[in-house]
Motif scaffolding. Structure first.
Motif, PDB file in Angstrom:
ATOM      1  N   ILE A 209      17.338 -28.162   5.994  1.00 28.06           N
ATOM      2  CA  ILE A 209      16.449 -29.102   6.965  1.00 28.06           C
ATOM      3  C   ILE A 209      15.615 -30.067   6.000  1.00 28.06           C
ATOM      4  CG2 ILE A 209      16.142 -26.904   8.700  1.00 28.06           C
ATOM      5  CD1 ILE A 209      13.458 -26.467   7.776  1.00 28.06           C
ATOM      6  N   THR A 210      14.988 -31.083   6.876  1.00 28.95           N
ATOM      7  CA  THR A 210      13.910 -31.765   6.282  1.00 28.95           C
ATOM      8  C   THR A 210      12.874 -31.738   6.950  1.00 28.95           C
ATOM      9  OG1 THR A 210      14.748 -33.760   7.601  1.00 28.95           O
ATOM     10  CG2 THR A 210      15.581 -33.364   5.305  1.00 28.95           C
ATOM     11  N   ARG A 211      11.461 -31.899   6.438  1.00 28.84           N
ATOM     12  CA  ARG A 211      10.380 -31.494   7.032  1.00 28.84           C
ATOM     13  C   ARG A 211       9.498 -32.851   7.223  1.00 28.84           C
ATOM     14  NH1 ARG A 211      11.823 -27.263   3.906  1.00 28.84           N
ATOM     15  NH2 ARG A 211      11.420 -25.240   4.621  1.00 28.84           N
ATOM     16  N   SER A 212       8.883 -32.838   8.214  1.00 28.52           N
ATOM     17  CA  SER A 212       7.733 -33.939   8.562  1.00 28.52           C
ATOM     18  C   SER A 212       6.459 -33.472   8.471  1.00 28.52           C
ATOM     19  CB  SER A 212       7.973 -34.525   9.715  1.00 28.52           C
ATOM     20  OG  SER A 212       7.099 -35.642  10.018  1.00 28.52           O
ATOM     21  N   ARG A 213       5.470 -33.542   7.642  1.00 26.06           N
ATOM     22  CA  ARG A 213       4.118 -33.136   7.762  1.00 26.06           C
ATOM     23  C   ARG A 213       4.125 -31.619   7.559  1.00 26.06           C
ATOM     24  NH1 ARG A 213       3.348 -37.710   6.427  1.00 26.06           N
ATOM     25  NH2 ARG A 213       2.130 -39.135   7.417  1.00 26.06           N
ATOM     26  N   GLY A 214       5.118 -31.119   6.744  1.00 25.47           N
ATOM     27  CA  GLY A 214       5.105 -29.421   6.728  1.00 25.47           C
ATOM     28  C   GLY A 214       5.893 -28.826   7.862  1.00 25.47           C
ATOM     29  N   GLU A 215       6.435 -29.641   8.695  1.00 25.73           N
ATOM     30  CA  GLU A 215       7.191 -28.974   9.848  1.00 25.73           C
ATOM     31  C   GLU A 215       8.942 -29.277   9.786  1.00 25.73           C
ATOM     32  OE1 GLU A 215       5.423 -28.709  14.165  1.00 25.73           O
ATOM     33  OE2 GLU A 215       4.536 -30.335  13.142  1.00 25.73           O
ATOM     34  N   GLY A 216       9.563 -28.291  10.011  1.00 25.09           N
ATOM     35  CA  GLY A 216      10.906 -28.842  10.189  1.00 25.09           C
ATOM     36  C   GLY A 216      11.379 -29.586  11.376  1.00 25.09           C
TER      37      GLY A 216
END
Length: 956
Positions: free
Chosen positions: A129-136
């Motif tokens: 996965i990649t994350r945005s602002r710490g969320e998957g």
């Protein structure tokens, strides 16, 4: 650039090749079989040491443990709950599947193992996965980029705008009953999942089977921001007394008040001394004839913001008999991300006098010539340290606001008449993302030095001298206020009709056929406007005085009254203790927001948007087969798909572009409308085989031809320009889909007490791989306020130019430690490891080879749990090695994400049968997320911090 019709014609060669590529996979499968045979032996040996032999006809749930006797075997009616139950359900799902697949299941409604679906999926073998602002946020399967993974919601297409991938931050996990990842396709599956297909399932009312209510109330604490936010959800389910009709409605609301702190380097820019504006003598040899590479800008940033997500699900189901099932469901998501972007930046690409006649230039520099082979052709070295007078120093604040609204509707039926079953479904979704941001070009000129004391892989150290104080607001000037944003709208109509005839007890078990139709439309527009210093001075009523000739003929206003210092506690090296940013409260106290945006309303940027329509029709036939004893089974089928695309866009006159002196935005003149059509069609055969070698030991094999469609934005007929980073980007409506001929082979051993050992190997032969065609183009840009500037641009257009072979292996294990002895009952371990061997391909035409986008060679996760006496403890660590993010960035020097690992943990306690307590910690070790370029120059280091979620779950 090459003619689009030539590209289209060249990619028609599949018609002549016919099934050659698919047959090639058969030969590769022999190699695959040899590999899996080697992998199988230690698996079987481990299985034999972990459990007693299972006799034919004995259930895995009733077999005795190694440490006990037959009298100690698990009773058939024992109730397994919690995380162990979710593992058991996932194992049952995997075992019964017709394809190579994995999944995650919820123990009960509202009790999915993780709050974020992507975070759960990363525990599946081969999933990253990649994350945005710490969320998957996005999911990759077997290393391929997220666009290659098709995401479905209850079997239908789900999109989130623009890209083929799905943004999982828009989807709450509260109502999800299971997520399946199919790695090998069948002919009846909707095409497009070249890497795999992710199917998110929610429970229909009669699946739940009773009138009930499940609710969750939690608090979310962000370690970086020190803020606590709510997270609540509830699902009410009604079923009538005869259990023939049911409805349910669920609502979930979540808020996060986060703070991300980061360093960003914008990439390695190569500049000719004489072509700088004004010319710069980087090596101080007295002439302007040299060419050097340097970091375009270095910026220390902070992102305080709030995310709000409202999710609504609803479903109705009518089942008057076992042979008739009619259903409808609805999904709504409203996701808003609003915050600020504080930035303290120095731009060595822009060294100039603030006022005519003031001193400027490089006074000292250190140049590394050993990097020349890795730099852009013609560069004489990389500037590793530099001291400059007239250095561009920014004190900026950007206000960011984006909102994504997704609605998905579906209705369908299943009707069985004897041996015939007919199913149909019609669905519609629309996703709209709106954003409007604004920022300030606030600049000072001083003396500054950049150096890399810890090497290029670490953020640089920026210091100031010669009496220049970076915290003195009186030295800063405001050049402009810029508004930018846009809208992306993604909608899809979809319908399918399937019929399956069950034949009987012979080898041929069933025949299935079906039709599919999809109509997708994706539009995108960018909007932008700019209020220059003269406009701001006028709107302020004289409170912001215009100073002429600062940063060019347009002048600037003094920013001393609208700046404030900020400071943040962070682990990022050389992050400044404090720095100045634009104080929005002070600024809007002088010029209200409504006043300035009313004076310069955002306008659509010519050529930047696109309108892409895609119509797809497909038909398939599929045969199911199996042996009389049930040990052999599988399916064979072929899917025919035809696709037509229509792309509308604007092609602007690039000789008329306008740039802001000292700014970062480009104005492009209105373009000429253009429409381009494309089409392609393919036969997609698939073959899946499953054989039970021994009781609870299953081998699977699969061969298939699969397509992966280009990103919708890549099919654009328009052109966009960014003068700040010297790039021109055009789409290509004639792009053909990626094509993969692939083989899978797996071995699965199902142990007692929810145990599992598995191994798999896979091979993909990719053709039509898309990379950027790239040429240089020289343009003369108009400077707003007067004058011109000659700039050399890198022009990009996606083309089908490459091929690649991807091979890999996966192993996974779920081991309840009760095998060791009764003292370990309740303890267990789980983990998986994936190895991917992928070639290097150029990221742009004629460029050097680089790793295939999104592919990490090594990926693993490992974890343990304890569940007993109502108490549940779980911890898991996920890791993926370095990979190319697929972003060649503005200057073509690559974008690579170094190896990253993250530890998460959870705790739960069943207080009563109806009430349970839980706490989860995400990123327990506070790991930094990083990005670097192709020779190790730090591009991003970001600290998101820990996130703690705790609360209560109610079930009635």
């Amino acid at each position: 650039m090459r003619n689009l019709s030539d590209i289209s014609g060249g990619n028609r060669k599949w018609r002549r090749e016919s099934m050659t590529g698919f047959c090639r996979v058969g030969a590769q499968a022999l190699k695959v079989a040899l590999l899996v045979g080697v992998a199988a032996w230690p698996l079987e040996l481990l299985a034999q040491t972990a459990s007693v032999a299972v006799q034919p006809g004995t259930s895995a749930q009733t077999v005795a443990s190694v440490s006990g006797t037959a009298e100690d075997a698990e009773p058939a009616d024992i109730v397994v709950t919690g995380f162990r139950r979710s593992l058991q359900l996932a194992n049952e799902q995997k075992r019964s599947a017709d394809v190579v697949s994995d999944g995650i299941s919820a123990e009960d409604i509202g009790k999915f193992p993780d709050q974020n679906l992507a975070e759960s999926l990363q525990r599946i073998t081969g999933v990253q996965i990649t994350r945005s602002r710490g969320e998957g946020s996005s999911v990759s399967i077997r290393g391929l980029a997220p666009d290659f993974a098709r995401t479905q919601y209850n079997g239908r297409t789900l999109g989130s705008g623009g890209s083929r991938s799905f943004d999982f931050t828009a989807l709450s996990a509260e109502f999800v009953s299971a997520v399946e990842v199919a790695k090998s396709p069948t002919a009846d599956m909707i095409e497009g999942g070249l890497a795999g297909t992710i199917n998110v399932k929610t429970a229909h009312p009669l699946d739940i089977g009773k009138t009930s209510f499940n609710g969750t109330v939690e608090g979310v604490y962000e370690d970086n921001s020190k803020k606590l936010s709510p997270r609540v959800a509830g699902l009410a389910n009604y079923v009538n007394a005869s259990k023939t009709f049911g409805v349910n409605v669920g609502v979930a609301y979540e808020q996060r008040k986060y703070l991300a702190v980061s360093y960003e380097g914008y990439g390695a820019e190569t500049g000719v001394e004489a072509q700088r504006n004004p010319p710069i003598d980087y090596n101080r040899d007295g002439d302007f004839g040299d060419t050097y590479t340097f970091n375009h800008a270095q910026a220390y940033q902070a992102f305080p913001g709030t995310r709000k997500r409202l999710s609504v699900v609803a479903a109705a189901q009518y089942k008057p008999t076992d042979d008739i099932n009619v259903f409808a469901d609805y999904f709504h998501s409203d996701f808003r991300d609003k915050g600020l972007w504080y930035e303290n930046a120095t731009r060595f690409t822009n060294i100039a006098p603030a006022l005519p006649g003031r001193p400027y230039g490089v006074t000292a520099s250190t140049i590394d010539t050993s990097l020349v082979p890795q730099l852009v052709s013609g560069s004489q070295g990389f500037i590793t340290s530099m001291t400059a007078t007239g250095l561009d120093h920014r004190a900026s604040t950007f206000s960011q606001d984006s909102r994504k609204i997704l609605n998905s509707y579906a209705a369908g039926f299943d009707i069985t008449d004897g041996d015939m079953k007919v199913s149909g479904q019609a669905s519609y979704f629309k996703s709209t993302t709106d954003s409007l941001n604004n920022g300030f070009a606030t600049i000072s000129r001083g003396v500054g030095t950049i150096a890399h004391p810890d090497g290029l892989g670490s953020p640089p150290q920026v210091t100031y001298g010669a009496g220049y104080d970076p915290l003195d607001p009186s030295t800063f000037f405001l050049l402009s206020q810029d508004f930018f944003g846009g809208r992306n709208s993604d909608r899809n109509y979809e319908g399918r009709l399937d019929a399956e005839y069950t034949i009987g007890d012979g080898f041929l078990k069933s025949l299935k056929a079906g039709l599919y139709y999809g109509d997708r439309q994706n539009t995108s527009v960018d909007v932008r406007s700019s209020a220059n210093a003269a406009t701001l001075a006028r709107l302020s009523g004289g409170k912001l005085a215009l100073v002429p000739n600062v940063e060019g003929a347009s002048g600037a206003v003094n920013a001393g009254a609208i700046l404030k210092p900020v400071s943040f506690d962070t682990k990022i090296p050389y992050y400044p203790g404090s720095y100045l940013v634009t104080d929005l409260n002070a600024y809007y106290g002088i010029i209200p927001y409504s006043t300035v945006i009313g004076a310069v309303p955002p306008q659509v940027v010519s050529g930047s948007g696109y309108d892409v329509g895609e119509q797809t029709m497909a038909a398939y036939v599929q045969a199911g087969f199996g042996s009389a004893d049930g040990r052999l089974g599988g399916n064979l089928g072929v899917r025919y798909v035809t696709t037509q695309t229509v792309s509308n866009g604007l092609v602007p006159d690039l000789d008329g572009i306008i740039i802001e002196p000292g700014g970062v935005f480009t104005t492009v003149p209105t373009g000429v409308p253009t429409k381009v059509k494309g089409d392609y069609d393919y036969f997609l055969p698939s073959f899946n085989l499953k054989y039970e070698l021994a009781n609870d030991l299953i081998v699977r094999g699969a061969l298939a031809r699969v397509i992966g469609r280009p990103g919708l934005g890549s099919l654009s007929a328009g052109t966009s320009v960014n003068a700040n980073v010297r790039s021109i980007n055009s789409g290509n409506p004639a792009l053909q889909p990626y094509l993969s001929d692939q083989a899978d082979l797996s071995l699965e051993y199902y142990l007692p007490k929810q145990g599992l050992l598995s191994a798999a190997v896979f091979y993909k032969h990719l053709t039509n791989y898309i990379i950027n065609g790239q040429v240089t183009q020289t343009l003369t840009a108009q400077l707003r306020g007067g004058g011109t500037q000659t700039l050399v641009f890198r022009r990009n257009q996606p083309l089908n130019l490459a091929s690649a072979d991807i091979k890999g292996a996966e192993i996974a294990a779920q081991i309840p430690l009760a095998y060791i002895g009764d003292a370990f009952d309740g303890f267990g371990m789980f983990g998986s490891f994936t190895y991917i061997d992928a070639p290097e391909v150029p990221q742009f035409e004629g460029g050097p080879n680089a790793p295939l986008n999104g592919v990490s060679k090594y990926n693993y996760n490992v974890g343990g749990y304890f569940e007993k006496y109502g108490l549940g403890l779980r911890g898991s660590y996920t890791y993926r090695s370095e990979y190319s993010s697929g972003d060649g960035n503005f200057f073509g020097d690559g974008s690579f994400v170094p190896a990253y690992g993250q530890l998460d943990a959870s705790l739960s306690y069943q207080l009563t049968p109806a009430v349970s307590l839980s706490a989860d910690v995400t990123n327990l070790l506070d790991a930094l997320q990083k990005t670097e370029n192709n020779f190790g120059l730090a591009r991003i280091q970001s600290q998101i911090g820990r996130r703690i979620t705790a609360g209560v779950h109610l079930r009635f």
